[in-house]
Design a protein around this motif. Structure first.
Motif, PDB file in Angstrom:
ATOM      1  N   GLN A  43       0.851  -4.726   2.416  1.00 29.75           N
ATOM      2  CA  GLN A  43       1.506  -3.470   2.764  1.00 29.75           C
ATOM      3  C   GLN A  43       0.707  -2.716   3.820  1.00 29.75           C
ATOM      4  O   GLN A  43       1.289  -2.121   4.726  1.00 29.75           O
ATOM      5  N   ALA A  44      -0.612  -2.747   3.698  1.00 31.73           N
ATOM      6  CA  ALA A  44      -1.458  -2.056   4.674  1.00 31.73           C
ATOM      7  C   ALA A  44      -2.867  -2.633   4.626  1.00 31.73           C
ATOM      8  O   ALA A  44      -3.277  -3.228   3.630  1.00 31.73           O
ATOM      9  N   VAL A  52      -0.253   0.221   8.575  1.00 36.71           N
ATOM     10  CA  VAL A  52       0.777  -0.012   7.573  1.00 36.71           C
ATOM     11  C   VAL A  52       1.839  -0.941   8.155  1.00 36.71           C
ATOM     12  O   VAL A  52       2.402  -0.672   9.218  1.00 36.71           O
ATOM     13  N   GLN A  67       8.034  -1.231   7.161  1.00 33.65           N
ATOM     14  CA  GLN A  67       8.734  -1.065   5.886  1.00 33.65           C
ATOM     15  C   GLN A  67      10.238  -1.027   6.125  1.00 33.65           C
ATOM     16  O   GLN A  67      10.710  -0.400   7.082  1.00 33.65           O
ATOM     17  N   LEU A 117       6.775   4.187   2.964  1.00 31.94           N
ATOM     18  CA  LEU A 117       5.595   4.520   3.773  1.00 31.94           C
ATOM     19  C   LEU A 117       4.749   5.588   3.082  1.00 31.94           C
ATOM     20  O   LEU A 117       3.520   5.488   3.036  1.00 31.94           O
ATOM     21  N   ILE A 127       2.610   4.119   0.297  1.00 31.45           N
ATOM     22  CA  ILE A 127       1.505   3.296   0.813  1.00 31.45           C
ATOM     23  C   ILE A 127       0.414   4.199   1.375  1.00 31.45           C
ATOM     24  O   ILE A 127      -0.778   3.986   1.108  1.00 31.45           O
ATOM     25  N   LEU A 128       0.801   5.201   2.143  1.00 34.96           N
ATOM     26  CA  LEU A 128      -0.176   6.164   2.659  1.00 34.96           C
ATOM     27  C   LEU A 128      -0.939   6.819   1.504  1.00 34.96           C
ATOM     28  O   LEU A 128      -2.167   6.935   1.550  1.00 34.96           O
ATOM     29  N   SER A 180       6.890   1.106  11.069  1.00 34.80           N
ATOM     30  CA  SER A 180       5.468   0.872  10.763  1.00 34.80           C
ATOM     31  C   SER A 180       4.681   2.072  11.287  1.00 34.80           C
ATOM     32  O   SER A 180       5.124   2.753  12.215  1.00 34.80           O
TER      33      SER A 180
END
Length: 126
Positions: A20-21, A30, A33, A59, A62-63, A121
């Motif tokens: 994912q990242a 990243v 997505q 996103l 994930i961040l 992304s």
């Protein structure tokens, strides 16, 4: 420089040989997505608004897993299959940022994975 793999169950699992990242130093890269819902692994495609929201939620998670948020994003790339959807995608995308908009490009492509309409992304820095 050591790199750290970032993955979260809050976002869909990768559908290929990638993560994912990846965090390298203070930078987070990243992967693109799409609108896969992490709980059902089903595509959210009822309309471009819902699809874009799901991409942005993926996103966001994930961040967050990397200890970052949209204010840390310095670069975004948006891939879309129909430029006629640009204004709706852009409106939803913009709602996830405060005044700190990143650099960005939007590119129309002929096709995206799983037949989706949008993939995004980002690169973040903290």
């Amino acid at each position: 420089m050591e790199k750290q793999i970032i993955n979260t169950k809050q976002a869909p699992e990768p559908i290929g040989p990638y993560n994912q990242a990846v965090k390298a130093g203070n930078m987070l890269f990243v992967s693109g997505q799409i609108a896969l819902h992490p709980d059902t692994n089903q595509l959210v495609k009822e309309d471009i608004v819902a699809e874009t929201h799901q991409v942005m939620q993926n996103l966001k998670h994930i961040l967050s897993e990397a200890g970052m948020d949209f204010n840390d994003v310095v670069k975004a790339t948006i891939f879309i299959t129909d430029m006629n959807n640009f204004s709706q995608i852009n409106e939803i995308y913009g709602k996830y940022f405060s005044s700190h908009f990143p650099a960005r490009e939007t590119v129309q492509v002929s096709a995206l994975p799983k037949g989706v309409n949008v993939e995004i992304s980002v690169i973040a820095c903290k």
